[in-house]
Enzyme design. Structure first.
Site, short mmCIF file in Angstrom:
data_model
loop_
_atom_site.label_atom_id
_atom_site.label_comp_id
_atom_site.label_asym_id
_atom_site.label_seq_id
_atom_site.Cartn_x
_atom_site.Cartn_y
_atom_site.Cartn_z
CD GLU A 406 47.55 2.04 14.01
OE1 GLU A 406 47.08 1.16 14.76
OE2 GLU A 406 46.82 2.87 13.41
CG HIS A 473 44.12 -9.35 14.87
ND1 HIS A 473 42.93 -9.15 14.19
CD2 HIS A 473 44.17 -8.37 15.80
CE1 HIS A 473 42.28 -8.11 14.70
NE2 HIS A 473 43.02 -7.62 15.68
#
Length: 667
Positions: A406, A473
């Site tokens: 990322e 998540h």
């Protein structure tokens, strides 16, 4: 090549370098050395505040820069003054930068070499070091996409090769075969930490093998070797785009910065490298070859010293910056002239997820070089299938699967922006943005304020709970970013808003965190214009109007508020959907609270430090005399979000909101 024997400690290979070029190499090394010697005097006199010395390393910066073409980007570090001087930046502007004067490059907002300039194709560092490596990837990717046959060169030190950004950037460059030269100045110490405590391989160049990357080791004190080898490498990479890792063996003759000193360095080691001084040795060589005379040497030095003093006078005589709060606030974001585009007639009922996909598709058509990057977004279509089929429409150059890195991908997006290309980064889940947090808050957010460079990047953030996905998540982590000046934060709750606001986000040249509640993706439907349209930032939507209370919310929580009002038709409320959190529509909030006299905020994020806290404070400061009850906040409990449904239901505020609302109305 003929080896020229000399009293110099360095053997120079002339090759095809003529006397004129050899003198140019010498002059370009001498200038930063003389500037540095002057800076050290000024530092002792208290006329400058800090200095990072590159004495002993001039050959690297000068040799590389002279091997580059003027329209190719260089990303230097603290000790690369020779990059700036060889590129011909007027000295008074460098001196003004170091003095915090207006004619520098950052309007007094940053110091040293923490700046960039599109005019000279230089992108300066930030103190976190590693992120600029990924930025170089982005610039190189733009060059490759535009078929420019250009090289991007980025500097780093041996210490920063321990950072994850280094490894991520090299991996991305290798996988995508980007024309980047990763130049590592191995100068022996990261501040006081020696190389044997930084890495456990013989040479940093050895790491190239692990990335499937060509690598070289160059004597960083030998200007002829640096220049000739870099000319060969740059020419080759322009013809055959690929990344190359280059380790320059050199030494830092002074402290990390002057206050650090060098007491931790053995004197024998200092003496050994002092004998390898790149300028004194090259000067001796030029004299032996009758290329430089004593008279010419004196004349060259006098010319440079005169230039230094003349430009120092200009910088010192420039008035100090007068603080202006309006100027400061106006430079946090690049000005964006929002254009209304709402010429639509046909409506179609679609899901939230379809609205996002439609926006992306229409923008890929409108912006022919727009790039989308993310994990599994190409053939697979993304974790939520939002980009399914895109690869067939727009190709793999523009719809790019990324490695799991990322940080490097956010940095690559920044590099694309520097090179004039818009990009969208999909975080597979908003939770994973923590792995890219540094470049978002320290690079993207501050770039325009620091040196007027826009970060034209949208980061898509699938977020939110209610789907039993657990603590990694399910977070709704918008508060991480609303606190950071320079970022815009968008959080729609309906398909119509999602499409229109995402269109605006892609048009806006500023960095934007675009939150998409994944619980809404396939559960919410709405009639949405088929064609392209935009919606403004900083304008809330008043979904319901009433007289008794103002309910303020956004994202998935808006639908909990709607459900509560549907179950309690007797409650007369203004229901405000914020839609964007930065900028925030405070006017609509305050006008409503002044009308109703009561305010309650509902957010999915946990309570402490969330956006509701700031809104509450704003209401207290601006609407206190209109209030008939305390301002109320309702949010998730102060734990990470759990997995099991019964625990998640307890965590989320949905089931508590009705009771809290009724208690406020009864106050």
């Amino acid at each position: 090549m003929k080896v020229i024997k000399s009293t110099s400690q360095i053997n120079y290979k002339e090759g095809k370098l003529d006397a004129h070029l050899l003198l140019a190499l010498y002059k370009n090394m001498l200038k930063p050395r003389l500037i540095e010697e002057k800076m050290l005097i000024l530092l002792r006199q208290g006329k400058i505040s800090k200095w990072f010395s590159g004495i002993g390393q001039e050959a690297i910066a000068v040799g590389i820069t002279m091997a580059m073409q003027e329209d190719e980007y260089i990303l230097p570090m603290h000790r690369n003054l020779g990059v700036f001087t060889t590129r011909g930046i007027p000295l008074y502007r460098l001196f003004a930068q170091w003095q915090g004067k207006a004619s520098g490059f950052t309007k007094g907002r940053d110091r040293s070499f923490h700046f960039g300039t599109q005019q000279y194709k230089i992108v300066g560092m930030i103190s976190h070091l590693g992120p600029q490596l990924g930025v170089a990837d982005g610039i190189a990717l733009a060059s490759k996409l535009k078929n420019k046959n250009q090289v991007t060169t980025v500097f780093t030190g041996e210490g920063a090769t321990s950072e994850g950004d280094f490894h991520e950037a090299l991996n991305v460059a290798s996988v995508w075969q980007l024309p980047v030269l990763f130049c590592v100045e191995n100068n022996g110490y990261g501040l006081s930490t020696p190389t044997n405590e930084q890495y456990n391989c013989k040479d940093i160049a050895d790491r190239g093998l692990g990335y499937g990357m060509e690598s070289h080791i160059i004597d960083g004190n030998n200007i002829v070797e640096v220049y000739t080898k870099m000319c060969e490498i740059t020419a080759s990479v322009r013809q055959n785009p690929r990344p190359v890792l280059i380790e320059f063996k050199t030494f830092r003759m002074r402290g990390h910065e002057e206050a650090s000193g060098t007491k931790y360095v053995p004197q024998e080691l200092m003496d050994t490298w002092a004998a390898k001084d790149p300028i004194l040795n090259f000067q001796a060589f030029l004299k032996e070859q009758k290329i430089l005379s004593e008279t010419e040497e004196v004349k060259i030095k006098e010319t440079i010293v005169h230039e230094i003093n003349e430009h120092l006078d200009v910088a010192f005589n420039e008035e100090a910056i007068i603080p202006d709060e309006t100027n400061e606030l106006n430079d946090v974001y690049k000005p964006f002239d929002y254009q209304v585009d709402n010429e639509n007639s046909e409506l179609k009922e679609i899901r939230f997820i379809d609205a996002i996909s439609d926006s992306l598709k229409q923008n890929m058509e409108r912006h022919e070089d727009l790039v989308i990057m993310g994990q599994d977004i190409a053939e697979y279509g993304g974790a939520f299938k939002i980009t399914e089929g895109f690869i067939n429409l727009f190709g793999k150059d523009r719809v790019r699967n990324t490695p799991i890195c990322e940080s490097a991908i956010v940095e690559t997006a920044m590099g694309l922006s520097i090179a004039g290309i818009k990009s969208i980064v999909e975080m597979q889940f908003a939770d994973f943005v923590s792995s890219g947090f540094n470049p978002i808050v320290n690079y993207l957010a501050k770039a325009f304020y620091r040196w007027q460079q826009e970060a034209d990047v949208v980061i898509r953030m699938p977020c939110g709970g209610g789907v039993a996905a657990g603590p990694f998540h399910s977070q709704t982590n918008e508060a991480w970013f609303t606190k950071t000046p320079g970022l815009k934060v968008v959080y729609p709750a309906f398909p119509y808003d999602a499409k229109g606001l995402l269109n605006t986000a892609i048009n806006d040249p500023n960095p934007i965190l675009f939150f998409e509640h994944k619980g809404l993706y396939r559960s919410i439907r709405q009639e949405v214009p088929v064609d392209y349209y935009t919606l403004p930032f900083g304008k809330a939507s008043v979904i319901k109007t009433g007289q008794d209370v103002t309910i303020i919310s956004y994202g998935g929580a808006i639908h909990w508020a709607l459900e509560t009002l549907s179950n309690n038709p007797e409650i007369s409320a203004d229901l405000i959907d914020l839609r964007t959190l930065q900028p925030l529509d405070t006017q609509t909030i305050y006008d409503s609270v002044k009308k109703t006299g009561r305010a309650i905020m509902l957010q999915e994020d946990s309570l402490f430090g969330g956006i509701a806290s700031d809104i509450s404070a704003g209401i207290m400061e601006n609407c206190f005399e209109y209030l008939d009850a305390p301002v109320k906040r309702v949010a998730s409990i102060e734990t990470p979000i759990p997995f099991a449904k019964q625990l998640e239901d307890q965590y989320l505020p949905k089931n508590r909101f009705e009771a809290e609302l009724k208690a406020l109305l009864a106050f």
